[in-house]
Structures are given as C-alpha cells and as structure tokens.
Design a protein around this motif. Structure first.
Motif, PDB file in Angstrom:
ATOM      1  N   TRP A  79       0.854  -1.187   0.000  1.00  0.00           N
ATOM      2  CA  TRP A  79       0.000   0.000   0.000  1.00  0.00           C
ATOM      3  C   TRP A  79       0.890   1.237   0.000  1.00  0.00           C
ATOM      4  O   TRP A  79       1.826   1.362   0.787  1.00  0.00           O
ATOM      5  CB  TRP A  79      -0.875  -0.029   1.239  1.00  0.00           C
ATOM      6  CG  TRP A  79      -1.824   1.112   1.364  1.00  0.00           C
ATOM      7  CD1 TRP A  79      -2.793   1.462   0.492  1.00  0.00           C
ATOM      8  CD2 TRP A  79      -1.913   2.038   2.442  1.00  0.00           C
ATOM      9  NE1 TRP A  79      -3.486   2.546   0.961  1.00  0.00           N
ATOM     10  CE2 TRP A  79      -2.956   2.923   2.169  1.00  0.00           C
ATOM     11  CE3 TRP A  79      -1.220   2.198   3.612  1.00  0.00           C
ATOM     12  CZ2 TRP A  79      -3.317   3.948   3.002  1.00  0.00           C
ATOM     13  CZ3 TRP A  79      -1.570   3.230   4.464  1.00  0.00           C
ATOM     14  CH2 TRP A  79      -2.620   4.091   4.149  1.00  0.00           C
ATOM     15  N   ASP A  80       0.611   2.191  -0.895  1.00  0.00           N
ATOM     16  CA  ASP A  80       1.441   3.396  -1.008  1.00  0.00           C
ATOM     17  C   ASP A  80       0.790   4.627  -0.380  1.00  0.00           C
ATOM     18  O   ASP A  80       1.254   5.740  -0.571  1.00  0.00           O
ATOM     19  CB  ASP A  80       1.789   3.675  -2.468  1.00  0.00           C
ATOM     20  CG  ASP A  80       0.591   4.079  -3.306  1.00  0.00           C
ATOM     21  OD1 ASP A  80      -0.553   3.913  -2.847  1.00  0.00           O
ATOM     22  OD2 ASP A  80       0.803   4.560  -4.427  1.00  0.00           O
ATOM     23  N   GLY A  81      -0.285   4.451   0.356  1.00  0.00           N
ATOM     24  CA  GLY A  81      -0.975   5.576   0.973  1.00  0.00           C
ATOM     25  C   GLY A  81      -2.261   5.926   0.256  1.00  0.00           C
ATOM     26  O   GLY A  81      -3.124   6.591   0.807  1.00  0.00           O
ATOM     27  N   ARG A  82      -2.392   5.450  -0.982  1.00  0.00           N
ATOM     28  CA  ARG A  82      -3.592   5.728  -1.752  1.00  0.00           C
ATOM     29  C   ARG A  82      -4.205   4.451  -2.328  1.00  0.00           C
ATOM     30  O   ARG A  82      -5.410   4.265  -2.269  1.00  0.00           O
ATOM     31  CB  ARG A  82      -3.268   6.698  -2.879  1.00  0.00           C
ATOM     32  CG  ARG A  82      -4.480   7.129  -3.626  1.00  0.00           C
ATOM     33  CD  ARG A  82      -4.188   8.262  -4.545  1.00  0.00           C
ATOM     34  NE  ARG A  82      -5.426   8.699  -5.174  1.00  0.00           N
ATOM     35  CZ  ARG A  82      -5.499   9.668  -6.030  1.00  0.00           C
ATOM     36  NH1 ARG A  82      -4.401  10.325  -6.374  1.00  0.00           N
ATOM     37  NH2 ARG A  82      -6.644  10.010  -6.559  1.00  0.00           N
ATOM     38  N   TYR A  83      -3.382   3.583  -2.907  1.00  0.00           N
ATOM     39  CA  TYR A  83      -3.864   2.348  -3.526  1.00  0.00           C
ATOM     40  C   TYR A  83      -3.216   1.131  -2.875  1.00  0.00           C
ATOM     41  O   TYR A  83      -2.048   1.186  -2.471  1.00  0.00           O
ATOM     42  CB  TYR A  83      -3.530   2.325  -5.025  1.00  0.00           C
ATOM     43  CG  TYR A  83      -4.147   3.452  -5.811  1.00  0.00           C
ATOM     44  CD1 TYR A  83      -5.509   3.451  -6.082  1.00  0.00           C
ATOM     45  CD2 TYR A  83      -3.385   4.509  -6.266  1.00  0.00           C
ATOM     46  CE1 TYR A  83      -6.086   4.485  -6.796  1.00  0.00           C
ATOM     47  CE2 TYR A  83      -3.941   5.537  -6.980  1.00  0.00           C
ATOM     48  CZ  TYR A  83      -5.295   5.530  -7.245  1.00  0.00           C
ATOM     49  OH  TYR A  83      -5.869   6.546  -7.948  1.00  0.00           O
ATOM     50  N   ILE A  84      -3.981   0.046  -2.794  1.00  0.00           N
ATOM     51  CA  ILE A  84      -3.423  -1.192  -2.249  1.00  0.00           C
ATOM     52  C   ILE A  84      -2.376  -1.738  -3.206  1.00  0.00           C
ATOM     53  O   ILE A  84      -1.309  -2.175  -2.791  1.00  0.00           O
ATOM     54  CB  ILE A  84      -4.538  -2.227  -1.997  1.00  0.00           C
ATOM     55  CG1 ILE A  84      -5.485  -1.721  -0.922  1.00  0.00           C
ATOM     56  CG2 ILE A  84      -3.938  -3.557  -1.570  1.00  0.00           C
ATOM     57  CD1 ILE A  84      -6.704  -2.568  -0.736  1.00  0.00           C
ATOM     58  N   GLN A  85      -2.653  -1.704  -4.507  1.00  0.00           N
ATOM     59  CA  GLN A  85      -1.675  -2.127  -5.494  1.00  0.00           C
ATOM     60  C   GLN A  85      -0.849  -0.923  -5.929  1.00  0.00           C
ATOM     61  O   GLN A  85      -0.715  -0.621  -7.096  1.00  0.00           O
ATOM     62  CB  GLN A  85      -2.354  -2.758  -6.712  1.00  0.00           C
ATOM     63  CG  GLN A  85      -2.732  -4.192  -6.526  1.00  0.00           C
ATOM     64  CD  GLN A  85      -3.248  -4.794  -7.815  1.00  0.00           C
ATOM     65  OE1 GLN A  85      -3.956  -4.150  -8.567  1.00  0.00           O
ATOM     66  NE2 GLN A  85      -2.901  -6.040  -8.038  1.00  0.00           N
ATOM     67  N   GLY A  86      -0.252  -0.237  -4.969  1.00  0.00           N
ATOM     68  CA  GLY A  86       0.476   0.978  -5.263  1.00  0.00           C
ATOM     69  C   GLY A  86       1.913   0.753  -5.668  1.00  0.00           C
ATOM     70  O   GLY A  86       2.422   1.387  -6.578  1.00  0.00           O
ATOM     71  N   LYS A  87       2.589  -0.166  -4.994  1.00  0.00           N
ATOM     72  CA  LYS A  87       4.011  -0.378  -5.244  1.00  0.00           C
ATOM     73  C   LYS A  87       4.289  -1.880  -5.288  1.00  0.00           C
ATOM     74  O   LYS A  87       4.109  -2.571  -4.287  1.00  0.00           O
ATOM     75  CB  LYS A  87       4.808   0.277  -4.123  1.00  0.00           C
ATOM     76  CG  LYS A  87       6.293   0.133  -4.252  1.00  0.00           C
ATOM     77  CD  LYS A  87       6.976   0.820  -3.084  1.00  0.00           C
ATOM     78  CE  LYS A  87       8.462   0.553  -3.137  1.00  0.00           C
ATOM     79  NZ  LYS A  87       9.125   1.056  -1.937  1.00  0.00           N
ATOM     80  N   ARG A  88       4.702  -2.377  -6.450  1.00  0.00           N
ATOM     81  CA  ARG A  88       5.032  -3.797  -6.555  1.00  0.00           C
ATOM     82  C   ARG A  88       6.430  -4.010  -6.003  1.00  0.00           C
ATOM     83  O   ARG A  88       7.386  -3.393  -6.442  1.00  0.00           O
ATOM     84  CB  ARG A  88       4.976  -4.279  -7.998  1.00  0.00           C
ATOM     85  CG  ARG A  88       5.129  -5.799  -8.078  1.00  0.00           C
ATOM     86  CD  ARG A  88       5.034  -6.306  -9.467  1.00  0.00           C
ATOM     87  NE  ARG A  88       6.308  -5.999 -10.126  1.00  0.00           N
ATOM     88  CZ  ARG A  88       6.487  -6.026 -11.426  1.00  0.00           C
ATOM     89  NH1 ARG A  88       5.501  -6.307 -12.223  1.00  0.00           N
ATOM     90  NH2 ARG A  88       7.655  -5.754 -11.943  1.00  0.00           N
ATOM     91  N   LEU A  89       6.530  -4.907  -5.030  1.00  0.00           N
ATOM     92  CA  LEU A  89       7.811  -5.137  -4.393  1.00  0.00           C
ATOM     93  C   LEU A  89       8.623  -6.211  -5.107  1.00  0.00           C
ATOM     94  O   LEU A  89       9.776  -5.995  -5.447  1.00  0.00           O
ATOM     95  CB  LEU A  89       7.604  -5.519  -2.923  1.00  0.00           C
ATOM     96  CG  LEU A  89       6.933  -4.471  -2.055  1.00  0.00           C
ATOM     97  CD1 LEU A  89       6.729  -5.003  -0.652  1.00  0.00           C
ATOM     98  CD2 LEU A  89       7.744  -3.210  -2.026  1.00  0.00           C
ATOM     99  N   LYS A  90       8.018  -7.390  -5.313  1.00  0.00           N
ATOM    100  CA  LYS A  90       8.746  -8.493  -5.941  1.00  0.00           C
ATOM    101  C   LYS A  90       7.791  -9.451  -6.607  1.00  0.00           C
ATOM    102  O   LYS A  90       6.592  -9.438  -6.356  1.00  0.00           O
ATOM    103  CB  LYS A  90       9.555  -9.259  -4.894  1.00  0.00           C
ATOM    104  CG  LYS A  90      10.911  -8.691  -4.663  1.00  0.00           C
ATOM    105  CD  LYS A  90      11.846  -9.761  -4.211  1.00  0.00           C
ATOM    106  CE  LYS A  90      13.221  -9.162  -4.257  1.00  0.00           C
ATOM    107  NZ  LYS A  90      14.272 -10.025  -3.987  1.00  0.00           N
ATOM    108  N   ARG A  91       8.378 -10.329  -7.456  1.00  0.00           N
ATOM    109  CA  ARG A  91       7.629 -11.394  -8.115  1.00  0.00           C
ATOM    110  C   ARG A  91       8.311 -12.726  -7.808  1.00  0.00           C
ATOM    111  O   ARG A  91       9.532 -12.801  -7.794  1.00  0.00           O
ATOM    112  CB  ARG A  91       7.613 -11.176  -9.619  1.00  0.00           C
ATOM    113  CG  ARG A  91       6.865  -9.935 -10.019  1.00  0.00           C
ATOM    114  CD  ARG A  91       7.043  -9.616 -11.452  1.00  0.00           C
ATOM    115  NE  ARG A  91       6.356 -10.623 -12.267  1.00  0.00           N
ATOM    116  CZ  ARG A  91       6.297 -10.597 -13.577  1.00  0.00           C
ATOM    117  NH1 ARG A  91       6.887  -9.647 -14.239  1.00  0.00           N
ATOM    118  NH2 ARG A  91       5.659 -11.522 -14.240  1.00  0.00           N
TER     119      ARG A  91
END
Length: 69
Positions: free
Chosen positions: A7-19
């Motif tokens: 979560w980036d403060g606005r969207y849950i899918q805001g910042k992809r960390l890893k795959r």
C-alpha cells in the motif's frame, strides 16, 4: 507469477515489491517486509489481502499468469 504489492498511501496495489514463482516464498518475503497481522482471501481466485491488526489492508498477494505468444 506471484506478485507482492504494498500500500502506497492511496492504492493497495500501489508499489510492486517483488515477483516469485512459488507462493510460499512470496509469503515469506511479505512477512519480512510488510508488517501485517493476517491474510484475508479476496474476491478473485488467487488473490489475498494483507491486513494489519485493525483490519486495514496494507498489502496484497496476487497470482498473475504469464501471457503466451
């Protein structure tokens, strides 16, 4: 591929960390980087929300299929 989103403060899918290819390694990485209390199942198959102690979503674990040519 399993994707770990934060979560980036606005969207849950805001910042992809890893795959990752395996779900267990994605969960292990999410536990280490995102401080969450429980994992809740989402509406779509292979979608999980990472929630804090108050029940607010702080991240997401989702499976995305590779598209073939």
């Amino acid at each position: 591929m399993w994707e770990v989103w934060e979560w980036d403060g606005r969207y849950i899918q805001g910042k992809r960390l890893k795959r990752y290819k395996v779900k267990e390694t994605a969960v292990k990485y999410a536990k280490k980087t995102i401080k969450y209390k429980k994992m809740a199942k989402g509406n779509i198959k292979n979608e999980f929300y990472l929630e804090d102690k108050d029940g607010n979503s702080v991240g997401m674990l989702i499976y995305v299929e590779k598209k073939g040519r």
